[in-house]
Design a protein around this motif. Structure first.
Motif, mmCIF file in Angstrom:
data_model
loop_
_atom_site.group_PDB
_atom_site.id
_atom_site.type_symbol
_atom_site.label_atom_id
_atom_site.label_comp_id
_atom_site.label_asym_id
_atom_site.label_seq_id
_atom_site.Cartn_x
_atom_site.Cartn_y
_atom_site.Cartn_z
ATOM 1 N N ILE A 7 -35.049 19.323 -3.925
ATOM 2 C CA ILE A 7 -34.211 18.984 -5.067
ATOM 3 C C ILE A 7 -33.834 17.505 -4.985
ATOM 4 O O ILE A 7 -33.284 17.056 -3.979
ATOM 5 C CB ILE A 7 -32.947 19.861 -5.078
ATOM 6 N N ALA A 8 -34.152 16.758 -6.021
ATOM 7 C CA ALA A 8 -33.820 15.335 -6.053
ATOM 8 C C ALA A 8 -32.388 15.156 -6.537
ATOM 9 O O ALA A 8 -31.982 15.745 -7.540
ATOM 10 C CB ALA A 8 -34.783 14.587 -6.965
ATOM 11 N N ALA A 9 -31.624 14.339 -5.817
ATOM 12 C CA ALA A 9 -30.208 14.140 -6.119
ATOM 13 C C ALA A 9 -29.975 12.792 -6.784
ATOM 14 O O ALA A 9 -30.455 11.759 -6.297
ATOM 15 C CB ALA A 9 -29.387 14.229 -4.837
ATOM 16 N N LEU A 10 -29.236 12.813 -7.885
ATOM 17 C CA LEU A 10 -28.839 11.597 -8.584
ATOM 18 C C LEU A 10 -27.311 11.519 -8.579
ATOM 19 O O LEU A 10 -26.643 12.170 -9.384
ATOM 20 C CB LEU A 10 -29.341 11.607 -10.030
ATOM 21 N N ASP A 11 -26.755 10.742 -7.658
ATOM 22 C CA ASP A 11 -25.320 10.459 -7.679
ATOM 23 C C ASP A 11 -25.122 9.249 -8.581
ATOM 24 O O ASP A 11 -25.707 8.178 -8.336
ATOM 25 C CB ASP A 11 -24.810 10.142 -6.269
ATOM 26 N N VAL A 12 -24.298 9.405 -9.610
ATOM 27 C CA VAL A 12 -24.204 8.382 -10.653
ATOM 28 C C VAL A 12 -22.791 7.815 -10.735
ATOM 29 O O VAL A 12 -21.804 8.558 -10.759
ATOM 30 C CB VAL A 12 -24.625 8.967 -12.018
ATOM 31 N N ARG A 13 -22.725 6.498 -10.778
ATOM 32 C CA ARG A 13 -21.465 5.782 -11.002
ATOM 33 C C ARG A 13 -21.723 4.650 -11.994
ATOM 34 O O ARG A 13 -22.680 3.889 -11.837
ATOM 35 C CB ARG A 13 -20.906 5.225 -9.689
ATOM 36 N N ALA A 29 -29.145 2.327 -6.726
ATOM 37 C CA ALA A 29 -30.447 2.943 -6.444
ATOM 38 C C ALA A 29 -31.244 3.229 -7.705
ATOM 39 O O ALA A 29 -32.165 4.041 -7.678
ATOM 40 C CB ALA A 29 -30.253 4.232 -5.635
ATOM 41 N N GLY A 30 -30.890 2.566 -8.814
ATOM 42 C CA GLY A 30 -31.751 2.660 -9.976
ATOM 43 C C GLY A 30 -31.145 3.329 -11.192
ATOM 44 O O GLY A 30 -29.971 3.685 -11.228
ATOM 45 N N ASP A 31 -31.988 3.494 -12.194
ATOM 46 C CA ASP A 31 -31.605 4.091 -13.474
ATOM 47 C C ASP A 31 -31.757 5.613 -13.416
ATOM 48 O O ASP A 31 -32.808 6.118 -12.982
ATOM 49 C CB ASP A 31 -32.491 3.532 -14.579
ATOM 50 N N PRO A 32 -30.747 6.368 -13.868
ATOM 51 C CA PRO A 32 -30.824 7.832 -13.756
ATOM 52 C C PRO A 32 -32.004 8.448 -14.500
ATOM 53 O O PRO A 32 -32.666 9.352 -13.968
ATOM 54 C CB PRO A 32 -29.490 8.300 -14.352
ATOM 55 N N VAL A 33 -32.251 7.999 -15.718
ATOM 56 C CA VAL A 33 -33.345 8.583 -16.495
ATOM 57 C C VAL A 33 -34.689 8.267 -15.847
ATOM 58 O O VAL A 33 -35.533 9.154 -15.662
ATOM 59 C CB VAL A 33 -33.313 8.083 -17.949
ATOM 60 N N GLU A 34 -34.894 7.011 -15.478
ATOM 61 C CA GLU A 34 -36.158 6.623 -14.850
ATOM 62 C C GLU A 34 -36.377 7.375 -13.540
ATOM 63 O O GLU A 34 -37.483 7.861 -13.264
ATOM 64 C CB GLU A 34 -36.164 5.120 -14.595
ATOM 65 N N ASN A 35 -35.334 7.460 -12.718
ATOM 66 C CA ASN A 35 -35.471 8.163 -11.439
ATOM 67 C C ASN A 35 -35.778 9.636 -11.645
ATOM 68 O O ASN A 35 -36.628 10.211 -10.952
ATOM 69 C CB ASN A 35 -34.197 8.006 -10.612
ATOM 70 N N ALA A 36 -35.091 10.262 -12.591
ATOM 71 C CA ALA A 36 -35.311 11.688 -12.839
ATOM 72 C C ALA A 36 -36.763 11.957 -13.214
ATOM 73 O O ALA A 36 -37.391 12.912 -12.722
ATOM 74 C CB ALA A 36 -34.381 12.178 -13.941
ATOM 75 N N VAL A 66 -25.952 12.440 -19.470
ATOM 76 C CA VAL A 66 -26.498 13.752 -19.105
ATOM 77 C C VAL A 66 -27.559 14.174 -20.117
ATOM 78 O O VAL A 66 -28.649 14.634 -19.757
ATOM 79 C CB VAL A 66 -25.377 14.806 -19.018
ATOM 80 N N LYS A 67 -27.260 14.016 -21.400
ATOM 81 C CA LYS A 67 -28.215 14.400 -22.443
ATOM 82 C C LYS A 67 -29.487 13.552 -22.376
ATOM 83 O O LYS A 67 -30.588 14.067 -22.587
ATOM 84 C CB LYS A 67 -27.560 14.279 -23.825
ATOM 85 N N SER A 68 -29.325 12.265 -22.082
ATOM 86 C CA SER A 68 -30.498 11.389 -21.975
ATOM 87 C C SER A 68 -31.431 11.832 -20.860
ATOM 88 O O SER A 68 -32.659 11.813 -21.011
ATOM 89 C CB SER A 68 -30.054 9.944 -21.736
ATOM 90 N N VAL A 69 -30.861 12.237 -19.722
ATOM 91 C CA VAL A 69 -31.676 12.731 -18.615
ATOM 92 C C VAL A 69 -32.302 14.068 -18.978
ATOM 93 O O VAL A 69 -33.505 14.295 -18.782
ATOM 94 C CB VAL A 69 -30.834 12.862 -17.328
ATOM 95 N N SER A 70 -31.494 14.951 -19.528
ATOM 96 C CA SER A 70 -31.963 16.303 -19.850
ATOM 97 C C SER A 70 -33.159 16.293 -20.787
ATOM 98 O O SER A 70 -34.100 17.091 -20.630
ATOM 99 C CB SER A 70 -30.819 17.106 -20.473
ATOM 100 N N ILE A 225 -34.170 9.165 0.926
ATOM 101 C CA ILE A 225 -35.589 9.213 1.272
ATOM 102 C C ILE A 225 -36.466 8.972 0.045
ATOM 103 O O ILE A 225 -37.575 8.426 0.149
ATOM 104 C CB ILE A 225 -35.933 10.564 1.954
ATOM 105 N N LEU A 226 -35.964 9.348 -1.146
ATOM 106 C CA LEU A 226 -36.688 9.101 -2.393
ATOM 107 C C LEU A 226 -36.299 7.765 -3.017
ATOM 108 O O LEU A 226 -37.169 6.988 -3.424
ATOM 109 C CB LEU A 226 -36.406 10.224 -3.396
ATOM 110 N N HIS A 227 -34.991 7.507 -3.087
ATOM 111 C CA HIS A 227 -34.525 6.285 -3.763
ATOM 112 C C HIS A 227 -35.114 5.027 -3.140
ATOM 113 O O HIS A 227 -35.443 4.066 -3.836
ATOM 114 C CB HIS A 227 -32.996 6.187 -3.709
ATOM 115 N N PHE A 228 -35.224 5.041 -1.805
ATOM 116 C CA PHE A 228 -35.685 3.847 -1.100
ATOM 117 C C PHE A 228 -37.167 3.927 -0.739
ATOM 118 O O PHE A 228 -37.665 3.193 0.112
ATOM 119 C CB PHE A 228 -34.807 3.595 0.117
ATOM 120 N N LYS A 229 -37.855 4.894 -1.393
ATOM 121 C CA LYS A 229 -39.324 5.009 -1.355
ATOM 122 C C LYS A 229 -39.889 5.158 0.055
ATOM 123 O O LYS A 229 -40.930 4.602 0.398
ATOM 124 C CB LYS A 229 -39.956 3.811 -2.080
#
Length: 249
Positions: A7-13, A29-36, A66-70, A225-229
């Motif tokens: 499960i990929a985790a997106l902690d957003v602030r 660690a990046g843009d939520p939509v792009e990362n998702a 949330v809607k943009s990611v979904s 492990i994912l965010h930092f490739k």
């Protein structure tokens, strides 16, 4: 046997994905939509989105983000942060989320677990638990800053009894260290309840996921492990498959 989940985790602030160590030293660690989208394409089984400052700022979750990611996902999407009512939970599910999760508000108002579970079904409700060891494991609230005084063996069975369908279990001690999950915590938690335990906090290499699953986790979160490739989801899954773990490839 059910497949184990990565499960990929997106902690957003402030609209950005962030990652810290033991809930401190937060880095972008990046843009939520792009990362998702990237993690979905890599083979993630689910995406978890946490609005990490909503509770402390006493505001609702960033619904537009949330809607943009979904809209970009066709895998399960779990959302939490600032959920303080059945209405908000139902609204998020209507907007395309598959599950919602609660942490601080559920600790302070346990009845909300029963209320949301009754309206949505337990399969749609996750309780996030931030735990730290201090002569036993204690449950923390407000983004891991405040010891609730609840022991892990008190809170997990109660959350299950009230209607939680899953526990998202983060080790504050291990979070962001990339030195491995707290497998003792995972093992103890899994022995206390019958609902799935999702391990979180500490993954730095594929071997750590194998250890977490051996300790009893049904799924495991990947963030740094994912965010930092360092590895992709498929890297992790291929390693697990080669070691006899049932995963979807």
């Amino acid at each position: 046997m059910l497949a184990k989940r990565i499960i990929a985790a997106l902690d957003v602030r402030n609209g950005r994905v962030v990652k810290g160590v033991r809930f401190m030293d937060i880095k972008d660690a990046g843009d939520p939509v792009e990362n998702a989208v990237i993690y979905q394409d890599q083979g993630a089984d689910e995406i978890v989105f946490l609005d990490i400052s909503a509770t402390d700022e006493k505001r609702d979750i960033m619904i537009d983000l949330v809607k943009s990611v979904s809209r970009e996902l066709n895998i399960p999407f779990t959302v939490g942060g600032g959920i303080r009512s059945v209405k908000t939970a139902l609204n998020l599910l209507r907007e395309g989320c598959d599950k919602v999760f609660l942490n601080t508000y559920a600790i302070e108002n346990p009845w909300i677990i029963k209320e949301i579970s009754r309206e949505t079904g337990s399969a749609n409700l996750v309780i996030a638990v931030d735990a730290m060891y201090n002569n036993g494991y204690y449950v923390y609230k407000n983004a891991g800053r405040i010891n609730s005084g609840l022991k892990l063996n008190e809170w997990l069975p109660l959350a299950e009894y009230l209607g939680a369908g899953e526990i998202l279990l983060t080790s504050i001690d291990s979070d962001g260290t990339m030195k491995g999950f707290d497998n003792r915590l995972i093992s103890e938690a899994s022995s206390m309840i019958d609902i799935p335990v999702i391990a979180s906090g500490g993954a730095g290499k594929p071997e750590h996921f194998l250890d977490a699953f051996m300790a009893g986790a049904s799924g495991a979160l990947a963030a740094s492990i994912l965010h930092f490739k360092i590895n992709t989801v498929n890297d992790i899954k291929r390693y697990l498959r080669s070691n006899g773990v049932n995963v979807r490839l």
